[in-house]
Motif scaffolding. Structure first.
Motif, PDB file in Angstrom:
ATOM      1  N   GLU A  95      33.847  26.090  39.847  1.00  0.00           N
ATOM      2  CA  GLU A  95      33.944  27.450  41.197  1.00  0.00           C
ATOM      3  C   GLU A  95      34.833  29.169  40.543  1.00  0.00           C
ATOM      4  N   ASN A  96      33.982  29.584  40.847  1.00  0.00           N
ATOM      5  CA  ASN A  96      33.620  31.125  40.369  1.00  0.00           C
ATOM      6  C   ASN A  96      34.453  31.731  40.397  1.00  0.00           C
ATOM      7  N   HIS A  97      35.525  31.870  42.135  1.00  0.00           N
ATOM      8  CA  HIS A  97      35.498  32.445  42.987  1.00  0.00           C
ATOM      9  C   HIS A  97      36.382  34.274  42.459  1.00  0.00           C
ATOM     10  N   THR A  98      36.508  33.961  40.871  1.00  0.00           N
ATOM     11  CA  THR A  98      37.337  34.914  40.144  1.00  0.00           C
ATOM     12  C   THR A  98      36.304  35.208  38.991  1.00  0.00           C
ATOM     13  N   GLN A  99      35.489  35.655  38.785  1.00  0.00           N
ATOM     14  CA  GLN A  99      34.255  35.655  38.005  1.00  0.00           C
ATOM     15  C   GLN A  99      34.175  37.021  38.684  1.00  0.00           C
ATOM     16  N   LEU A 100      33.877  37.945  36.818  1.00  0.00           N
ATOM     17  CA  LEU A 100      33.821  38.931  36.497  1.00  0.00           C
ATOM     18  C   LEU A 100      32.782  39.307  36.858  1.00  0.00           C
ATOM     19  N   SER A 101      32.389  40.623  37.736  1.00  0.00           N
ATOM     20  CA  SER A 101      30.907  41.083  37.726  1.00  0.00           C
ATOM     21  C   SER A 101      31.272  42.575  36.806  1.00  0.00           C
ATOM     22  N   TYR A 102      29.884  42.722  36.163  1.00  0.00           N
ATOM     23  CA  TYR A 102      29.285  44.014  35.434  1.00  0.00           C
ATOM     24  C   TYR A 102      28.688  44.919  36.547  1.00  0.00           C
ATOM     25  N   ASP A 103      27.957  45.624  35.305  1.00  0.00           N
ATOM     26  CA  ASP A 103      27.380  47.151  35.994  1.00  0.00           C
ATOM     27  C   ASP A 103      27.585  47.842  34.080  1.00  0.00           C
TER      28      ASP A 103
END
Length: 122
Positions: free
Chosen positions: A68-76
């Motif tokens: 479950e990756n519901h709180t995985q960080l995004s990045y740009d």
């Protein structure tokens, strides 16, 4: 590590975007680096956050690691970030955000020791 745009309080009717600044542990620049360069922001490709209510240490939003990756960080290009719907949190309480990062060498998640605090208002 720091949340560069962390505010003291948020309102339940907003979705906040939290931006992270990260650099290598024990980074110690020379005087030349301090005068001539902007510190590099390291992008975390495998990170997760959790939210706890501070008064009773209740885990309101658990780490989303594993399947479950519901709180995985995004990045740009600017670094790591995540969006949080503040409406999921109860008003008139203080909350804290904690982070965990995946270590490929150890093949495990390591929790960052600091907590980033804010309050939710109606």
């Amino acid at each position: 590590m720091n949340i560069t745009n962390l505010r003291d309080k948020y309102y339940r009717n907003e979705t906040a975007q939290f931006r992270l600044y990260t650099r290598n542990k024990d980074w110690c620049p020379t005087i030349y680096v301090k005068a001539s360069a902007v510190p590099e922001n390291i992008i975390i490709e495998s990170g997760s956050f959790k939210v706890v209510r501070l008064v009773d240490n209740l885990e309101v939003i658990p780490f989303g690691t594993g399947s479950e990756n519901h709180t995985q960080l995004s990045y740009d290009a600017s670094g790591s970030y995540f969006d949080l719907d503040i409406n999921m949190l109860e008003a008139d309480y203080a909350y804290g955000i904690k982070f965990a990062f995946y270590d490929d060498v150890a093949q495990s998640w390591n929790e960052y020791p600091d907590i980033f605090k804010f309050r939710v208002e109606e």
